[in-house]
Scaffold this motif. Structure first.
Motif: not given
Length: 497
Positions: A107-109, A114-117, A124-128, A493-496
């Motif tokens: 998957v690529v978020l 935003d992800w690279c920041r 880890r919190a985002e993936i959890d 998937l979009p970031l939560i």
């Protein structure tokens, strides 16, 4: 900006229409793109009236957006920024496929801006948060940019070797230019509280052309009734036009040709001058002159000759202490041509045509179309600025490719395959069609500068860049995400947060 009938999407070099039902599709084929005029006798309510009138006139409205975009330095800089985003995004995708960290990713978020920041703990919190229901999402390891986007080292752009450093630089390059896209589409720095966005002045320009089309098809009363609905308080489409009209009434009358010229002058500033080029700034400066001394700024009649139109723009430049608008348009064309030639030369040095070939060919056609449009405009500004003359001179302007989006019920639509090409279709797990994108095989009336097939290549990769790099709207089309996943080979998937 968009409506239920159409929109101008800068990612697509043409016009974009919408059909949300079989009836809407029929209206587009018969009225918007066909020879028929709707019967207003059946329009028993204001909404029915608006629907019938818009069905006929939406095409010329979107055409004006397209042509204003081609002529303006704003459009040129947006195309140049998107070109850099897409080319470097393709380098990022190539790096993804060659680095070891990519092999276990599923998957690529998005967006990566935003992800690279996010630091390691935040990632880890985002993936959890995504894996809480038993899923096992594993994104690729990507660089962390604590300081946000900054101009990258150009020496590493297009490098043959694939390394962590090159990937980081390519991502920074993408983000840097995508930030430019965002700023071009927003309000100028320091004027965040201004009541207008740049697109609202483009809307006003398009509405005047739409009004001329309606007047020709029916009569002045119908055209004025349509415009009055758009000028109602709170209508975002007519907001800028309403205020421009108030300025001109200080002169005692409103001439559509002069109003259109005022809007063109606001839209055609050179962004090399910084925030002074934004339409809201130019509007405020010339608007102040109109309020204080309308006789000094507005002639008693619209200019009659090309020289007179040039003089009018020159007068407005002097009254507002702006650079020469007409001269700057010519310089902007040369800058765009030179910039694109440099990009083509850098790509040629890599000895790789794919996956750049069709995209670069499409951008090249946009560059040539812009050169032709600006040349026509400078040769005879009145033929373009006057809404009535604009529609009569359509053969002189660039013919627009047509994209139509049909959501949810495309199965109801009978497509003439001799006339239309289906470019993409998205279905859900039940087989229900979510959205279909189609295009006319031939562009509309005008000079054929841009091939429809190449227009869709530009659109597809530009859409992928919005999804993958950002900014990506919350209601992004499932097709855009499908394009991104096809290119990457994994789910997105979009970031939560």
């Amino acid at each position: 900006m968009s409506s239920g009938y159409g929109e101008f999407d800068p990612k697509f070099p043409g016009i974009s229409l919408h059909a949300d039902s079989a009836a809407a599709w029929e209206r587009i084929v018969r009225y918007s793109l066909g020879p028929e005029t709707p019967d207003l006798g059946a329009a028993s309510t204001p909404d029915a009236f608006l629907d019938a009138v818009s069905s006929l006139s939406v095409t010329i409205h979107e055409l004006r957006h397209f042509h204003d975009f081609l002529i303006s330095d704003y459009g040129a800089r947006l195309v140049r920024a998107r070109l850099q985003v897409v080319l470097n995004m393709l380098e990022v995708v190539q790096a993804f496929r060659r680095l070891d960290t990519w092999r276990d990713a599923n998957v690529v978020l998005t967006p990566l801006s935003d992800w690279c920041r996010l630091d390691p703990e935040q990632r880890r919190a985002e993936i959890d948060g995504l894996n809480w229901a038993g899923a096992h999402y594993c994104p690729p390891e990507l660089p962390y940019f604590a300081d946000g986007w900054s101009p990258p080292d150009r020496a590493l752009a297009g490098a043959h070797d694939v390394s962590w450093e090159v990937l980081a630089r390519q991502l920074q390059f993408c983000g840097y230019y995508q930030e430019r896209v965002r700023r071009l589409n927003g309000k100028p720095e320091g004027l965040e509280q201004a009541p207008y966005y740049p697109q609202q002045f483009a809307e006003a320009s398009a509405i005047l052309c739409q009004q001329a089309e309606i007047m020709s098809a029916w009569d002045a009363e119908t055209a004025n009734g349509f415009t009055a609905m758009l000028l109602a308080p709170g209508n975002r489409y007519g907001m800028a036009l309403a205020h421009v009209g108030l300025l001109f009434r200080k002169r005692g009358r409103v001439d559509a040709r002069l109003v259109a010229a005022f809007l063109g002058w606001c839209l055609f500033g050179n962004y090399a001058s910084g925030t002074d080029a934004f339409p809201v700034v130019r509007f405020a400066r010339l608007g102040q002159v109109l309020l204080e001394n309308p006789d000094k700024a507005i002639p008693t009649t619209a200019p009659r000759t090309p020289r007179d139109w040039h003089r009018l723009f020159g007068r407005w430049d002097e009254l507002t202490d702006q650079p020469a608008t007409m001269d700057d348009l010519g310089r902007s064309v040369r800058e765009m041509e030179l910039s694109f030639a440099k990009v083509r030369a850098r790509v040629a040095e890599t000895s790789r045509d794919e996956p750049y070939g069709d995209f670069l060919a499409g951008i090249g056609q946009i560059v040539r179309a812009r050169s032709a449009m600006v040349d026509q405009f400078l040769t005879d500004p009145g033929a373009y600025l006057s809404p009535a003359d604009y529609r009569l001179n359509m053969d002189r302007w660039t013919a627009a490719p047509v994209k139509i989006t049909v959501p949810a019920n495309s199965a109801l639509i009978d497509v003439d395959e001799d006339r239309w090409t289906v470019y993409a279709s998205q279905q859900d797990e039940t087989g229900r069609t979510l959205v279909t994108v189609m295009g006319l095989r031939e562009p509309l009336r005008g000079t054929h500068h841009i091939d429809p097939e190449l227009a869709f290549q530009v659109y597809n990769l530009s859409s992928v860049a919005d999804v993958l790099i950002g900014p990506c709207p919350p209601d992004v089309s499932p097709l855009d995400r499908m394009f991104a996943e096809t290119l990457l080979g994994v789910r997105t998937l979009p970031l939560i947060s």
